[in-house]
Design a protein around this motif. Structure first.
Motif, PDB file in Angstrom:
ATOM      1  N   GLU A 279      51.197  47.529  34.767  1.00 29.79           N
ATOM      2  CA  GLU A 279      50.059  48.033  34.008  1.00 29.79           C
ATOM      3  C   GLU A 279      50.533  48.620  32.680  1.00 29.79           C
ATOM      4  N   ALA A 280      49.823  48.329  31.629  1.00 28.76           N
ATOM      5  CA  ALA A 280      50.113  48.785  30.260  1.00 28.76           C
ATOM      6  C   ALA A 280      51.300  48.048  29.641  1.00 28.76           C
ATOM      7  N   SER A 281      51.816  46.992  30.310  1.00 31.76           N
ATOM      8  CA  SER A 281      52.879  46.180  29.729  1.00 31.76           C
ATOM      9  C   SER A 281      52.266  45.173  28.749  1.00 31.76           C
ATOM     10  N   PRO A 282      53.087  44.537  27.901  1.00 34.06           N
ATOM     11  CA  PRO A 282      52.543  43.528  26.973  1.00 34.06           C
ATOM     12  C   PRO A 282      51.800  42.402  27.682  1.00 34.06           C
ATOM     13  N   LEU A 283      52.364  41.888  28.787  1.00 32.03           N
ATOM     14  CA  LEU A 283      51.705  40.790  29.493  1.00 32.03           C
ATOM     15  C   LEU A 283      50.372  41.240  30.063  1.00 32.03           C
ATOM     16  N   TYR A 284      50.322  42.436  30.629  1.00 34.39           N
ATOM     17  CA  TYR A 284      49.074  42.993  31.167  1.00 34.39           C
ATOM     18  C   TYR A 284      48.025  43.076  30.060  1.00 34.39           C
ATOM     19  N   SER A 285      48.445  43.529  28.897  1.00 37.10           N
ATOM     20  CA  SER A 285      47.536  43.652  27.759  1.00 37.10           C
ATOM     21  C   SER A 285      47.050  42.289  27.284  1.00 37.10           C
ATOM     22  N   LEU A 286      47.949  41.309  27.237  1.00 39.17           N
ATOM     23  CA  LEU A 286      47.569  39.973  26.782  1.00 39.17           C
ATOM     24  C   LEU A 286      46.543  39.345  27.719  1.00 39.17           C
ATOM     25  N   ILE A 287      46.752  39.486  29.015  1.00 36.75           N
ATOM     26  CA  ILE A 287      45.795  38.946  29.979  1.00 36.75           C
ATOM     27  C   ILE A 287      44.433  39.603  29.794  1.00 36.75           C
ATOM     28  N   GLY A 288      44.445  40.905  29.534  1.00 38.46           N
ATOM     29  CA  GLY A 288      43.195  41.613  29.290  1.00 38.46           C
ATOM     30  C   GLY A 288      42.459  41.076  28.069  1.00 38.46           C
ATOM     31  N   GLN A 289      43.198  40.755  27.012  1.00 38.82           N
ATOM     32  CA  GLN A 289      42.572  40.210  25.809  1.00 38.82           C
ATOM     33  C   GLN A 289      41.998  38.814  26.066  1.00 38.82           C
ATOM     34  N   VAL A 290      42.709  38.010  26.862  1.00 36.76           N
ATOM     35  CA  VAL A 290      42.197  36.674  27.209  1.00 36.76           C
ATOM     36  C   VAL A 290      40.894  36.809  27.993  1.00 36.76           C
ATOM     37  N   GLU A 291      40.871  37.726  28.957  1.00 36.00           N
ATOM     38  CA  GLU A 291      39.660  37.936  29.748  1.00 36.00           C
ATOM     39  C   GLU A 291      38.507  38.408  28.871  1.00 36.00           C
ATOM     40  N   LYS A 292      38.810  39.242  27.897  1.00 40.24           N
ATOM     41  CA  LYS A 292      37.766  39.748  26.999  1.00 40.24           C
ATOM     42  C   LYS A 292      37.165  38.607  26.180  1.00 40.24           C
ATOM     43  N   VAL A 293      38.022  37.699  25.691  1.00 42.31           N
ATOM     44  CA  VAL A 293      37.519  36.559  24.924  1.00 42.31           C
ATOM     45  C   VAL A 293      36.675  35.660  25.823  1.00 42.31           C
ATOM     46  N   LEU A 294      37.160  35.411  27.045  1.00 44.82           N
ATOM     47  CA  LEU A 294      36.424  34.564  27.964  1.00 44.82           C
ATOM     48  C   LEU A 294      35.066  35.162  28.303  1.00 44.82           C
ATOM     49  N   SER A 295      35.010  36.463  28.485  1.00 43.65           N
ATOM     50  CA  SER A 295      33.751  37.103  28.862  1.00 43.65           C
ATOM     51  C   SER A 295      32.724  37.012  27.744  1.00 43.65           C
ATOM     52  N   GLY A 296      33.204  36.890  26.496  1.00 38.68           N
ATOM     53  CA  GLY A 296      32.287  36.805  25.377  1.00 38.68           C
ATOM     54  C   GLY A 296      32.084  35.394  24.860  1.00 38.68           C
ATOM     55  N   ALA A 297      32.661  34.417  25.553  1.00 39.26           N
ATOM     56  CA  ALA A 297      32.608  33.038  25.059  1.00 39.26           C
ATOM     57  C   ALA A 297      31.404  32.256  25.571  1.00 39.26           C
ATOM     58  N   HIS A 298      30.607  32.865  26.458  1.00 43.36           N
ATOM     59  CA  HIS A 298      29.425  32.191  27.015  1.00 43.36           C
ATOM     60  C   HIS A 298      29.817  30.847  27.588  1.00 43.36           C
ATOM     61  N   LEU A 299      30.810  30.879  28.493  1.00 47.30           N
ATOM     62  CA  LEU A 299      31.338  29.619  29.017  1.00 47.30           C
ATOM     63  C   LEU A 299      30.359  28.911  29.955  1.00 47.30           C
ATOM     64  N   MET A 300      29.458  29.672  30.532  1.00 44.78           N
ATOM     65  CA  MET A 300      28.493  29.020  31.436  1.00 44.78           C
ATOM     66  C   MET A 300      27.247  28.610  30.667  1.00 44.78           C
TER      67      MET A 300
END
Length: 300
Positions: A279-300
């Motif tokens: 938690e709070a590592s670079p990889l953890y942060s990067l995954i969080g940013q990917v999830e944030k983009v996906l949640s706002g991408a209106h993929l469905m």
């Protein structure tokens, strides 16, 4: 006011001991003598004892209490330096991230932009590949994580690793303006040619299962997402892409989504990890940013 021993106390005590006077310690640390004196007085309040025998015109003489504290002060300074070095090393880490082409081209740019504003020294190495190959590289510790497209929420081949679904997406059949039509049935598509980004990705298996006994259309590889779009514009083929990879063209009406009566196969953006990120590592942060983009991408 705090009564805790602070690193500034330790730094001043060590400097006075090593350099012999308040003035010399001030020069070494680049501080005013008044700042050194204030830190020594603060240290005396913390330990409840005198720190220095004050003899004008002579070198500073540390008291017994100060001499007793000195090795601990050096140890605390060393621990502080080690902690900062560890954080600095973490900030300069390298993340080896695998991704399928559509995620790399249409999801990662925004996520990486936000990530780099928080972790500017971390290098992210993107490896483009097919789903199965990327998962295999994660399994063999050649990649720290991989972003793939899956046809199910839980993939059995991922059950032995730290993997999960990040977001549902939607598959699109795209056609040129000349082939734009009303709703069509699955059976009417069995004699058509479908253009896919690659021959060995997730889509061929999904589509074969979807068509089932209805028939077996022809699948051709266009080599890339842009190849699919270009092929659709210049032929009567049907392109197969996730909707986020063609949202711009659908919006400006240079390409059109073919309306099919039956629901198209479900797809999901999945994450495979070599190990759970700290938690709070670079990889953890990067995954969080990917999830944030996906949640706002209106993929469905």
């Amino acid at each position: 006011m705090t009564n805790d021993l602070e690193l500034r106390h330790c730094r001043v005590l060590v400097a006075v001991s090593d350099h012999g006077s308040v003035s010399a310690a001030a020069r070494e640390l680049g501080l005013a003598q008044s700042t050194i004196s204030e830190a020594l007085l603060s240290l005396e309040r913390v330990v409840g004892a005198a720190i220095m025998l004050r003899r004008p015109g002579k070198e500073a003489v540390l008291t017994v209490a100060a001499q007793t504290l000195l090795p601990h002060a050096r140890a605390l300074l060393a621990a502080g330096d080690a902690a900062l070095a560890a954080v600095s090393a973490s900030n300069r880490a390298i993340i080896r991230l695998g991704a399928v082409e559509s995620v790399s081209s249409f999801i990662l740019p925004k996520a990486l932009s936000a990530f780099r504003s928080s972790w500017p020294a971390v290098q992210v190495l993107i490896n483009i590949g097919l789903c199965n190959g990327l998962r295999e590289r994660v399994r063999h510790a050649e990649l720290d994580a991989a972003l793939t497209l899956d046809g199910s929420l839980t993939s059995p081949e991922n059950s032995d690793r730290c993997s999960r679904t990040l977001s549902p997406a939607q598959l699109c059949f795209i056609v040129s303006r000349s082939l734009k039509s009303g709703e069509i049935t699955r059976e009417k598509l069995t004699d058509r040619t479908f253009l896919l980004p690659d021959p060995d990705g997730a889509f061929p298996t999904l589509l074969r299962n979807w068509f089932g006994t209805s028939g077996s259309p022809r699948f051709e590889s266009a080599g890339s997402i842009e190849g699919v779009k270009s092929g659709v514009l210049n032929s009567d083929a049907i392109g197969v892409l996730p909707n986020y990879a063609v949202s711009t063209e659908l919006s400006n009406r240079s390409l059109f989504a073919l309306k099919v009566r039956e629901p198209l196969p479900a797809i999901y953006v999945g994450l495979s990890l070599e190990r759970p990120p700290i938690e709070a590592s670079p990889l953890y942060s990067l995954i969080g940013q990917v999830e944030k983009v996906l949640s706002g991408a209106h993929l469905m």
